[in-house]
Scaffold this motif. Sequence first.
Motif, PDB file in Angstrom:
ATOM      1  N   VAL A 139       0.848  -1.195   0.000  1.00 52.87           N
ATOM      2  CA  VAL A 139       0.000   0.000   0.000  1.00 52.87           C
ATOM      3  C   VAL A 139       0.884   1.245   0.000  1.00 52.87           C
ATOM      4  N   GLU A 140       0.582   2.165  -0.899  1.00 53.13           N
ATOM      5  CA  GLU A 140       1.278   3.441  -0.951  1.00 53.13           C
ATOM      6  C   GLU A 140       0.269   4.566  -0.784  1.00 53.13           C
ATOM      7  N   SER A 141       0.748   5.730  -0.413  1.00 53.77           N
ATOM      8  CA  SER A 141      -0.139   6.902  -0.309  1.00 53.77           C
ATOM      9  C   SER A 141       0.654   8.152  -0.651  1.00 53.77           C
ATOM     10  N   GLY A 142      -0.063   9.201  -1.002  1.00 54.89           N
ATOM     11  CA  GLY A 142       0.599  10.456  -1.350  1.00 54.89           C
ATOM     12  C   GLY A 142      -0.313  11.327  -2.170  1.00 54.89           C
ATOM     13  N   ASN A 143       0.267  12.356  -2.741  1.00 60.48           N
ATOM     14  CA  ASN A 143      -0.470  13.312  -3.532  1.00 60.48           C
ATOM     15  C   ASN A 143      -0.374  12.913  -5.002  1.00 60.48           C
ATOM     16  N   TYR A 144      -1.507  12.523  -5.570  1.00 60.28           N
ATOM     17  CA  TYR A 144      -1.565  12.111  -6.970  1.00 60.28           C
ATOM     18  C   TYR A 144      -2.446  13.097  -7.730  1.00 60.28           C
ATOM     19  N   GLU A 145      -1.813  13.901  -8.601  1.00 58.36           N
ATOM     20  CA  GLU A 145      -2.550  14.918  -9.374  1.00 58.36           C
ATOM     21  C   GLU A 145      -3.364  15.810  -8.443  1.00 58.36           C
ATOM     22  N   SER A 146      -2.686  16.299  -7.396  1.00 58.80           N
ATOM     23  CA  SER A 146      -3.258  17.226  -6.401  1.00 58.80           C
ATOM     24  C   SER A 146      -4.344  16.588  -5.533  1.00 58.80           C
ATOM     25  N   ILE A 147      -4.422  15.255  -5.549  1.00 53.42           N
ATOM     26  CA  ILE A 147      -5.411  14.565  -4.712  1.00 53.42           C
ATOM     27  C   ILE A 147      -4.687  13.582  -3.802  1.00 53.42           C
ATOM     28  N   GLU A 148      -4.953  13.663  -2.502  1.00 54.26           N
ATOM     29  CA  GLU A 148      -4.368  12.727  -1.546  1.00 54.26           C
ATOM     30  C   GLU A 148      -5.064  11.370  -1.678  1.00 54.26           C
ATOM     31  N   LYS A 149      -4.279  10.352  -1.979  1.00 51.88           N
ATOM     32  CA  LYS A 149      -4.867   9.029  -2.205  1.00 51.88           C
ATOM     33  C   LYS A 149      -4.075   7.954  -1.478  1.00 51.88           C
ATOM     34  N   ILE A 150      -4.789   6.882  -1.194  1.00 50.74           N
ATOM     35  CA  ILE A 150      -4.156   5.614  -0.835  1.00 50.74           C
ATOM     36  C   ILE A 150      -4.302   4.717  -2.055  1.00 50.74           C
ATOM     37  N   VAL A 151      -3.217   4.077  -2.464  1.00 50.96           N
ATOM     38  CA  VAL A 151      -3.228   3.263  -3.675  1.00 50.96           C
ATOM     39  C   VAL A 151      -2.597   1.903  -3.391  1.00 50.96           C
ATOM     40  N   ILE A 152      -3.246   0.846  -3.869  1.00 50.36           N
ATOM     41  CA  ILE A 152      -2.639  -0.488  -3.799  1.00 50.36           C
ATOM     42  C   ILE A 152      -1.610  -0.589  -4.918  1.00 50.36           C
ATOM     43  N   ASN A 153      -0.352  -0.688  -4.539  1.00 46.59           N
ATOM     44  CA  ASN A 153       0.720  -0.695  -5.525  1.00 46.59           C
ATOM     45  C   ASN A 153       0.859  -2.049  -6.209  1.00 46.59           C
ATOM     46  N   LYS A 154       0.843  -3.130  -5.418  1.00 48.68           N
ATOM     47  CA  LYS A 154       0.970  -4.468  -6.010  1.00 48.68           C
ATOM     48  C   LYS A 154       0.559  -5.542  -5.007  1.00 48.68           C
ATOM     49  N   PHE A 155       0.325  -6.736  -5.536  1.00 52.18           N
ATOM     50  CA  PHE A 155       0.076  -7.934  -4.741  1.00 52.18           C
ATOM     51  C   PHE A 155       1.229  -8.912  -4.986  1.00 52.18           C
ATOM     52  N   SER A 156       1.520  -9.692  -3.971  1.00 52.77           N
ATOM     53  CA  SER A 156       2.555 -10.721  -4.114  1.00 52.77           C
ATOM     54  C   SER A 156       2.080 -11.980  -3.393  1.00 52.77           C
ATOM     55  N   VAL A 157       2.330 -13.155  -4.006  1.00 51.39           N
ATOM     56  CA  VAL A 157       1.897 -14.407  -3.392  1.00 51.39           C
ATOM     57  C   VAL A 157       3.079 -15.355  -3.207  1.00 51.39           C
ATOM     58  N   THR A 158       2.979 -16.162  -2.173  1.00 53.99           N
ATOM     59  CA  THR A 158       3.999 -17.158  -1.882  1.00 53.99           C
ATOM     60  C   THR A 158       3.323 -18.471  -1.518  1.00 53.99           C
ATOM     61  N   PHE A 159       3.672 -19.536  -2.228  1.00 50.90           N
ATOM     62  CA  PHE A 159       3.202 -20.870  -1.871  1.00 50.90           C
ATOM     63  C   PHE A 159       4.137 -21.899  -2.493  1.00 50.90           C
ATOM     64  N   ARG A 160       4.060 -23.118  -1.992  1.00 50.24           N
ATOM     65  CA  ARG A 160       4.924 -24.184  -2.496  1.00 50.24           C
ATOM     66  C   ARG A 160       4.303 -24.774  -3.758  1.00 50.24           C
ATOM     67  N   ARG A 161       5.114 -25.015  -4.763  1.00 50.29           N
ATOM     68  CA  ARG A 161       4.615 -25.613  -6.001  1.00 50.29           C
ATOM     69  C   ARG A 161       5.651 -26.582  -6.551  1.00 50.29           C
ATOM     70  N   ASN A 162       5.175 -27.493  -7.356  1.00 47.80           N
ATOM     71  CA  ASN A 162       6.038 -28.556  -7.863  1.00 47.80           C
ATOM     72  C   ASN A 162       6.889 -28.135  -9.048  1.00 47.80           C
ATOM     73  N   SER A 163       6.494 -27.049  -9.697  1.00 44.83           N
ATOM     74  CA  SER A 163       7.186 -26.617 -10.912  1.00 44.83           C
ATOM     75  C   SER A 163       7.615 -25.169 -10.788  1.00 44.83           C
ATOM     76  N   THR A 164       8.674 -24.810 -11.498  1.00 46.48           N
ATOM     77  CA  THR A 164       9.118 -23.413 -11.509  1.00 46.48           C
ATOM     78  C   THR A 164       8.249 -22.561 -12.427  1.00 46.48           C
ATOM     79  N   SER A 165       7.471 -23.212 -13.277  1.00 44.04           N
ATOM     80  CA  SER A 165       6.610 -22.490 -14.217  1.00 44.04           C
ATOM     81  C   SER A 165       5.297 -22.098 -13.547  1.00 44.04           C
TER      82      SER A 165
END
Length: 488
Positions: A153-179
Motif C-alpha cells: 500500500v502506498e499513499s501520497g499526492n496524486y494529481e493534487s489529490i491525496e490518495k491511498i493506492v494499492i501498488n501491487k500484490f505478491s503471493v507465496t506458496f509451495r509448487r512442484n514446478s518453476t513455471s
Amino acid sequence: MGVDILVFWDKLIDRWETRMGLLMTFVFIICLYFFGLKFFEVQISSTLYLLVLPILILILVFITWIVSTNRLFFRNSRKIYVGVIMIFDEEKDRVVINKIVRKVIAKINQSDEFNKNLKLKLLPSNFCAHESQINRYHENFYFMYDLMIRVFVESGNYESIEKIVINKFSVTFRRNSTSWKKRIFYDTIDLTKDMGLLIQSRDWDYVDSNSGFDKKKYLNNFHNVILYYTTFYAIYSNRREVALNILTALYDNSKTIVKIKKREGDKVTFELAPFQMAEARLATILIDLYFDSAIESYHKNDILKAISRLQPLKKLALAPNKRFDLYINLARWNYEIGNLDKAIDYTNRAKSIAPNTVQVYLNLGFFAILNDDIKGFYENFEKLHAIRSNPVINWVDVVDFQYNQLEKFPSKKDFFNFSIAFIEYVFIDQSYRNKFENISHAFEFNERFQCLYKLGKYVLSQPYTLTANNIPRKQRRKEKGNKRKRRY
C-alpha cells in the motif's frame, strides 16, 4: 497520572502486533507484577517470586503474542490456510486499510460458501516486507500457511489529490514446478498474467474525500482478489474441486454482457470494459473446472455427479467445440444411467453443431443397433469410414464398451460383431483385416444384412490409410495394458 496510563495503554494496544509492542508489554507486566507484590506486602526475597514467576509470566505473554498475531498456530483441518500481510509505507494508512481487510477476512471466514474450504488470517502489518523474509518464513513454517498474500500500500499526492493506492500484490506458496503455467482441461492458466488482468481491471484508488464509496469498493475488491488467489492456489495444488466451489460462488455471468455503444446502419460498436475481459477470463477457467470435475467424477464411477457438474455449462456461453463436448459427454453418461431418450437428444444437439464428426456417427450407429435399424447403422458406419484418417478418440476403449454392450444385448450380436471388427480394422490395426473380412463375408447370403456385406466389401477394397503415426501413443499403449472407461 491516570491520563498517562491511558495513553500508554492505547499505544500498547495499537502496537501490540509489533516487537516494540511486545517489549512495552513486557515492561508493563513486570512493573505491574512487582507493584502487586509490594501492594499486597508479599515477601519478594525468594527465588520463586523474584525469578521463576516473572519468567513464566513473560513466557505466557510471548506465547499469547505470537498466537494472537497469527505468527504461529497449529492447524486442525485440511482447509486451505491463507495468510494476508499488509505492507504500508505510511503508518497513518494502517488503521484505515487494516479495518477494511479485517472485515473482509471475517466475512469470508464466516461465510457458508467458503469456510468449509479455507481459513484466512491477518498477520502483522509490514511483517516479512522483503522477498527473502517471506520466502524464509514460509519455508520454515510451511505447515501453517498454504498461501501467503502480501498487499503493498502506498499513499501520497496524486494529481493534487491525496490518495491511498494499492501498488501491487505478491503471493507465496509451495509448487512442484518453476513455471506459473498449469493445464486445467482445454486451457492453460498463468497466475501472473491471469491475476494481473483480474487486479488491473479494478479501481484501487482510495480517496479520503470519497471514503464512503471507496470503503465499499475496497471491501469488494479485497474480497474477490483474495479468493481469486486462493482459487489459483487450489488449481496449482490439484485441489480443483475447492477451486471450482470458490469460483462458482464468485462468478457473475451478467458482468460478461457487453453493451452496444453505437449503432450506425450495419455497423455496431461495442464498449468493452476491463472488468468484462476479466470476467470472461474467469468464465473460461470456470468452464474448464466444470469439465475437469465432471470427467474425474465419471472415472470414479460417480456418473450422477459427473452429469450434475456439466449442467451449469448449459447456461454459459461456450465455444462451439466445448458445447459439442458438453453434449457428447451428456449423451454418453445419460445412456449409462438408462436415459436413452436424453442420450439421443444430446447426440442430436451435438450433431447440430458439428455433424461430420466421429463421435456423432459412432453414437448414431450405436443407437441404430439398439433400435434394430439396419439402414441407420449402415449409413453412419459408411460415414465413419469416409473420415477414417482422423482417429480422434480412443478406439480401444470404444471396442471395450461395445463388447460390454454385446453381453448386455446378445440378440444384437450380428450388429456388434460387424461394428467391433470394423472399428478394429479401420481405426486400430491392419492386422484385424482377416477378422473383418470373415465377418463381412458371413453376410453375403443374408438378405437382411446385405448392405453390411456390401459395406465390408467396399471397405476392404480401399487402400488402408491408418498408420502407426495416426494412432495416439496413449491408445497404442492401452492395447497392451489395462482398459479404463472411456467417453464418446
